[in-house]
Design a protein around this motif. Sequence first.
Motif, mmCIF file in Angstrom:
data_model
loop_
_atom_site.group_PDB
_atom_site.id
_atom_site.type_symbol
_atom_site.label_atom_id
_atom_site.label_comp_id
_atom_site.label_asym_id
_atom_site.label_seq_id
_atom_site.Cartn_x
_atom_site.Cartn_y
_atom_site.Cartn_z
ATOM 1 N N PHE A 1 78.045 -61.244 45.534
ATOM 2 C CA PHE A 1 79.369 -61.871 45.603
ATOM 3 C C PHE A 1 79.337 -63.285 45.017
ATOM 4 N N TYR A 2 78.405 -64.097 45.517
ATOM 5 C CA TYR A 2 78.417 -65.495 45.091
ATOM 6 C C TYR A 2 77.981 -65.670 43.641
ATOM 7 N N LEU A 3 77.054 -64.807 43.194
ATOM 8 C CA LEU A 3 76.632 -64.953 41.805
ATOM 9 C C LEU A 3 77.714 -64.423 40.864
ATOM 10 N N ARG A 4 78.413 -63.419 41.349
ATOM 11 C CA ARG A 4 79.515 -62.881 40.551
ATOM 12 C C ARG A 4 80.594 -63.952 40.374
ATOM 13 N N LEU A 5 80.863 -64.702 41.439
ATOM 14 C CA LEU A 5 81.877 -65.761 41.353
ATOM 15 C C LEU A 5 81.492 -66.806 40.315
ATOM 16 N N LYS A 6 80.173 -66.919 40.070
ATOM 17 C CA LYS A 6 79.728 -67.873 39.057
ATOM 18 C C LYS A 6 79.832 -67.279 37.655
ATOM 19 N N GLY A 7 80.206 -65.991 37.569
ATOM 20 C CA GLY A 7 80.476 -65.412 36.266
ATOM 21 C C GLY A 7 79.430 -64.431 35.760
ATOM 22 N N TYR A 8 78.344 -64.234 36.505
ATOM 23 C CA TYR A 8 77.298 -63.312 36.034
ATOM 24 C C TYR A 8 77.737 -61.867 36.249
ATOM 25 N N LYS A 9 77.173 -60.995 35.424
ATOM 26 C CA LYS A 9 77.470 -59.572 35.617
ATOM 27 C C LYS A 9 76.433 -58.994 36.562
ATOM 28 N N ILE A 10 76.875 -58.275 37.552
ATOM 29 C CA ILE A 10 75.961 -57.871 38.613
ATOM 30 C C ILE A 10 75.898 -56.348 38.721
ATOM 31 N N ASP A 11 74.674 -55.842 38.796
ATOM 32 C CA ASP A 11 74.474 -54.428 39.116
ATOM 33 C C ASP A 11 73.663 -54.340 40.390
ATOM 34 N N VAL A 12 74.206 -53.627 41.361
ATOM 35 C CA VAL A 12 73.484 -53.475 42.630
ATOM 36 C C VAL A 12 72.964 -52.046 42.702
ATOM 37 N N PHE A 13 71.683 -51.887 43.046
ATOM 38 C CA PHE A 13 71.110 -50.543 43.187
ATOM 39 C C PHE A 13 70.808 -50.258 44.640
ATOM 40 N N GLU A 14 71.323 -49.158 45.120
ATOM 41 C CA GLU A 14 71.173 -48.836 46.544
ATOM 42 C C GLU A 14 70.634 -47.418 46.680
ATOM 43 N N LYS A 15 69.669 -47.294 47.575
ATOM 44 C CA LYS A 15 69.000 -46.015 47.785
ATOM 45 C C LYS A 15 69.934 -44.983 48.410
ATOM 46 N N TYR A 16 70.622 -45.411 49.463
ATOM 47 C CA TYR A 16 71.495 -44.506 50.211
ATOM 48 C C TYR A 16 72.783 -44.281 49.426
ATOM 49 N N GLU A 17 73.556 -43.252 49.855
ATOM 50 C CA GLU A 17 74.754 -42.987 49.056
ATOM 51 C C GLU A 17 75.926 -43.911 49.343
ATOM 52 N N LYS A 18 75.758 -44.803 50.325
ATOM 53 C CA LYS A 18 76.811 -45.791 50.596
ATOM 54 C C LYS A 18 76.189 -47.172 50.726
ATOM 55 N N PRO A 19 76.897 -48.209 50.301
ATOM 56 C CA PRO A 19 76.365 -49.564 50.487
ATOM 57 C C PRO A 19 76.550 -50.031 51.933
ATOM 58 N N GLY A 20 75.742 -50.978 52.341
ATOM 59 C CA GLY A 20 75.901 -51.534 53.694
ATOM 60 C C GLY A 20 74.584 -51.824 54.383
ATOM 61 N N GLY A 21 73.541 -51.138 53.975
ATOM 62 C CA GLY A 21 72.236 -51.394 54.552
ATOM 63 C C GLY A 21 72.198 -51.103 56.042
ATOM 64 N N MET A 22 71.438 -51.913 56.747
ATOM 65 C CA MET A 22 71.266 -51.692 58.180
ATOM 66 C C MET A 22 72.575 -51.806 58.951
ATOM 67 N N MET A 23 73.531 -52.513 58.398
ATOM 68 C CA MET A 23 74.805 -52.641 59.089
ATOM 69 C C MET A 23 75.454 -51.281 59.241
ATOM 70 N N LEU A 24 75.169 -50.435 58.238
ATOM 71 C CA LEU A 24 75.775 -49.107 58.233
ATOM 72 C C LEU A 24 74.837 -48.091 58.874
ATOM 73 N N LEU A 25 73.551 -48.284 58.594
ATOM 74 C CA LEU A 25 72.591 -47.263 59.004
ATOM 75 C C LEU A 25 71.942 -47.586 60.342
ATOM 76 N N GLY A 26 72.005 -48.839 60.749
ATOM 77 C CA GLY A 26 71.360 -49.226 61.995
ATOM 78 C C GLY A 26 72.363 -49.473 63.110
ATOM 79 N N ILE A 27 73.285 -50.350 62.858
ATOM 80 C CA ILE A 27 74.204 -50.755 63.922
ATOM 81 C C ILE A 27 75.178 -49.634 64.240
ATOM 82 N N PRO A 28 75.250 -49.234 65.492
ATOM 83 C CA PRO A 28 76.135 -48.126 65.856
ATOM 84 C C PRO A 28 77.612 -48.493 65.716
ATOM 85 N N SER A 29 78.438 -47.487 65.576
ATOM 86 C CA SER A 29 79.841 -47.757 65.242
ATOM 87 C C SER A 29 80.645 -48.268 66.424
#
Lengths: 167, 585, 388
Positions: free
Chosen positions: B290-318
């Motif tokens: 987010f912050y580097l994008r605001l500075k104008g860089y082009k960003i590619d994020v690679f994520e193993k799981y099929e949804k972004p979120g990391g532990m927030m999604l996979l660890g923390i219960p809903s």
Amino acid sequence: MSDFITRLKNITGLNIHKEKLYQASLKVDKEKIRKTLLDLKKEGFLQFTTLTCIDWIEEKTFQLVYHLWHREEKLHLKVKIDIDRDAPIVETVSDIYIVAQTYEREVKEMFGVDFKGNKRLIPFILEDWNEIPPMRRDFNTREYVKDMYETEDRTEEIFKPRWKKYD
Amino acid sequence: MAWNDILKPLSGWKFLFKKPHTIRYPKEDKIPSERYRGIHTNMIDKCIGCGSCEKICMNQAITMKEMDVEVKEGTTNLRPVVDHGRCCYCGLCVDICPTGSLWLSRDYRHLSEDIDTFIIDPNVKEKEREGWQKAPEFSLIPPERGKMEEIPPEKRVKSFMEVFVGYTEPIAKEEAQRCLGCGLCVDACATHMHIPDYLKAIREGNNEEAVRIMFKNNPLSEICGTVCTHFCENVCPVGIIGEPVAIQWEKEFATRTIEDYKKIIDTTIKEKKERVAVVGAGPAGLSFAFYLRLKGYKIDVFEKYEKPGGMMLLGIPSYRLPRKVIEKEIKFITSTGVKIHTGTQIGKKKTFKELLKKYSAVFVATGNTKPYTMGIPGEEGKDTLQAISFLYDVNTGKKIDLKGKKVLVVGGGNVAMDAIRTSRRLGADVYLSYRRREVDMPADELERKEAKEEGIEFMIQTLPIEVIREKGKIKAVKYVPTDMDFSEKGKRPKPVPRMNDVRTLEVDIIIEAIGQGPDLTYLEQEFGESLKIEKGKPVVDKNLMCSIKGLFFGGDMANKQNDIVSAVADGRRAAEGVHNYLQNK
Amino acid sequence: MKQKTEQKKSLNQGGKNMTEEKSIDFFEYFIGPQHPGITGNFGVILNAVGDEIIKAQANPGYLHRAFEKLMEQRMYLQNVPLVCRICVPEPDVNEALYSMAIETLTGIEVPERAKYIRTIVLEMARLAAYLFYFGGTAATLGLYTLPNWSFGDRDYILDLFEELTGARIYHIYMQPGGVRRDLPKDFTKKLYSLLQTLKKRIKEYDGIFFDAALFKKRTKGVGVINKDMAIEYSVTGPNLRASGIAYDIRKDTPYLAYPDINFNVITENEGDFYSRVMVRRREFEEDIKILEQLIDKLPSGEVWNRYPMPLNWKVEKGDVYVKVESTKGEYGYYVVSDGSEKPRRIHVRGPSMTHGIMLLEKLLKGQRIADISPIMFSLDICPPDIDR
Ligand SMILES: Cc1cc2nc3c(=O)[nH]c(=O)nc-3n(C[C@H](O)[C@H](O)[C@H](O)COP(=O)(O)OP(=O)(O)OC[C@H]3O[C@@H](n4cnc5c(N)ncnc54)[C@H](O)[C@@H]3O)c2cc1C
Ligand code: SF4
Ligand code: SF4
């Protein structure tokens, strides 16, 4: 008290609002202030309690509040008038209520409101005053004190956010 | 007029030989009353340097001066100095002082021709001559925080719905009034969110401004508002006299009033041509992007799981973090032009080296994925679960039925709390074993309270020593109680197992939640010795760059705190770091 | 001094040229401004022919500290330590009024016990102020035994104040929502025994002063305010009661704990110096009775309902006038809030503003120079509340 207010409304045709405690307020046009106070005095508002001026600088008005007290009916009535801040002049009521003279003197000095007909608008408290009337909102006390007594004002420093270093 | 009236005044003579009732100074002295408001005294070690006394004083008699004191967590090196030429001895400073370090003594004499001597340093080590002092019930800071409605325990254990209802506008405004504006919380927050500023905006009813302030330091403000570890609240001085300001809930309230962040936050971007890759779409990766994008860089994020979120999604219960909250914030981040490539694990088909070649810089934040184990006899088996994999399974929708099963969870952190409360929601009878005292638990106090309300049994100061299995299945656990050893000063007390007092508890399943570390195998394979590693974590400089040029690390895998804000802070710092690195290249 | 002369000039211009009015020679005297027999700095400019005053002009302003302006620049709580400084002999009315005004604006309730404690403080302050007054009046007549006695006795009340509030004169004890601390241990006992002493003492005062022929002779028929004049000049408080009008704010629009208390409104009929002193003298005993009742009825419970954190405290928009009966007359506060952290306008209506300028000028006309101080003191004029 409410009965009295209704009666008063009927007699004088004034739009009086009852408020908290023993109070009621009333807003009239600046031109009508003398007539209103005369009417009210006839109705028994014998005590002139005080006169307040409020500087609503944003709206460019001075509000004058005449405080009257009716001893028998136990009603404190606030009669309010708005006057133009750029041409602050209003007719005196010092002949209706004698003590109003002093209060008008004070308002004249502190806010610069002129009371047409007041015989004694002479200096009251201030001495050698060359600035704008001091109780006006645009008179900056801190600046004045800084120049006059060379003291420092630390308000800004005290309330300066410490966390700006993280910006 | 009677004659009497002329003679009466002579009655005054009868006092001629009476003892005078005045104090004969200096032979006699009057001792001021217990509440006397005299000259200030301040306990230098108890004072936290919050500056509230300076703010309340209408005479500007108090100046906070930097002093030579130890600066602990939640304190500053500022201490009050009082100008008694200005003080009017009202004692408001005493009544607002949250620590009670400041009081007015019973000294009142000070005579000097030198006006500078009226500026008094009131700081002392020991209590002395106490006059007007702090009285907790008359503290000027309201001790209680605004009430938050919550779903009753019997109802909430049946589902994964969110426990807290959230603040309403009037309560949020009232709560925001309790802030002293000292800014100690800003120091404590990993990403230094400008808390007093946004609380001010909230109490003025300007939630949009509040959110704008938040997003300057944290693009996951709503998530943090929901589940943050809130170190800010731990240091809040209001917490010394009552409950700290509910900073986290305020954040949650303000962010939830905003439906679409895009509308209120300015995200105009001046494009740059450099491209930067991010590995891992957890909080660190996302906020970096987010912050580097605001500075104008082009960003590619690679994520193993099929949804972004990391532990927030996979660890923390809903029930703690509703999924729509995560989606809302990620949607906003991607709306700025950040590209997230899900289902792409780096290190297998695509390598880190490839990324480093293709992109100007690479930020790696793959989190902690390797759970620690207890290493006791009988531990291995299918029914010994790891908390993070158990939660992963639950969160990715795997059907797990624990109805009527007896589950023992080992650990005392937030992960352990999630494991026990999730198991409870899946129908299990749950026990929690923790080897230290309850006050030592890293888990949040509120969560402990809620867990207990939900019927979970806490076995405090116990240590499992062996798992008893029958035909491969767990039958029971042998454990011992522990005693605390306080001998090492300044450190957490050590648990000492009482080995001769072995007890057993019958259980069906064990869940271990005793921590996790990063899995660095891929990186080690690729970079070998050139990647410096210490204590299982890659070594980084202050820009978060490691020993390999252009390779940055952040989040759980690089920091010690292992929580979302620290990950966000890392992301933000690394964005700065990468920017600096690319500018100076 | 030079500045003063300039002002004198302008005073003369404003008030018409005297010599034209009366074609006799007169002297111009400056009385004050160093405590001209009252509790504060205040001046009177006299035109006198021989010993007779033909014109008096009050000249206030020596105690102007711009309180009203200062209050506009401070947060609501920060005004609490300030307001009491408006009046030295009886500061507590200011605290009570300021708190009452804020409470009416915000709707913060005051716990019963706090109401009683406030009333106790107000009545104690009234006793102290009356002792001050007795001493002062006697002193202006040149009778110096009473001031020595009454100021000494006043100190016993101040001792109790110190125990209760932590300060002797400016107590800074009441705050919006209640008071700042509960009563200390045994406070009511100590107060009760002090009241018994004072009861005895006031009888002794009678002997040397109130019943003394000298006092009576000197004061009867001096500075008379009759009923009509009292009404015309909007006189309030004991000065009004001395003119035979039974009016007391504590009775008419009772505040704090006064609705629960039985007491008589004391009046005298003559409206002269003597009546004004005697009204207060008799009220002194009445106040002791009030205090005894307050001690008896004092309820238990909380003494403070809190307001929001003072640094961020915004008071609801609105305006309110509140008043109490002070030893000097009607004391009122008119507070206007614009909904921010700081008051928009606070107007302090001190009783001395009406008594100390026009009424005094009127009363002094035709009197002797030696009567100036006694008359001023008998009206209980307190210059700090004229100037503010
Ligand atoms: C059960 C549990 C509860 C928690 N509760 C809280 C809480 O209440 N409050 C709080 O502040 N913190 C909490 N935390 C901690 C918090 O979730 C983490 O600190 C935070 O998510 C760390 O962020 P990260 O970006 O460093 O890593 P992660 O969130 O772990 O994200 C790493 C991401 O990288 C991906 N990834 C891994 N390897 C690769 C690869 N080779 N290629 C591509 N992608 C890869 C992963 O799939 C994952 O999406 C909790 C953690 C757990 C496990
Ligand atoms: S308010 Fe108390 S703790 Fe805070 S700086 Fe002042 S003395 Fe120290
Ligand atoms: S006692 Fe009052 S005036 Fe003195 S430093 Fe404290 S707040 Fe300021």
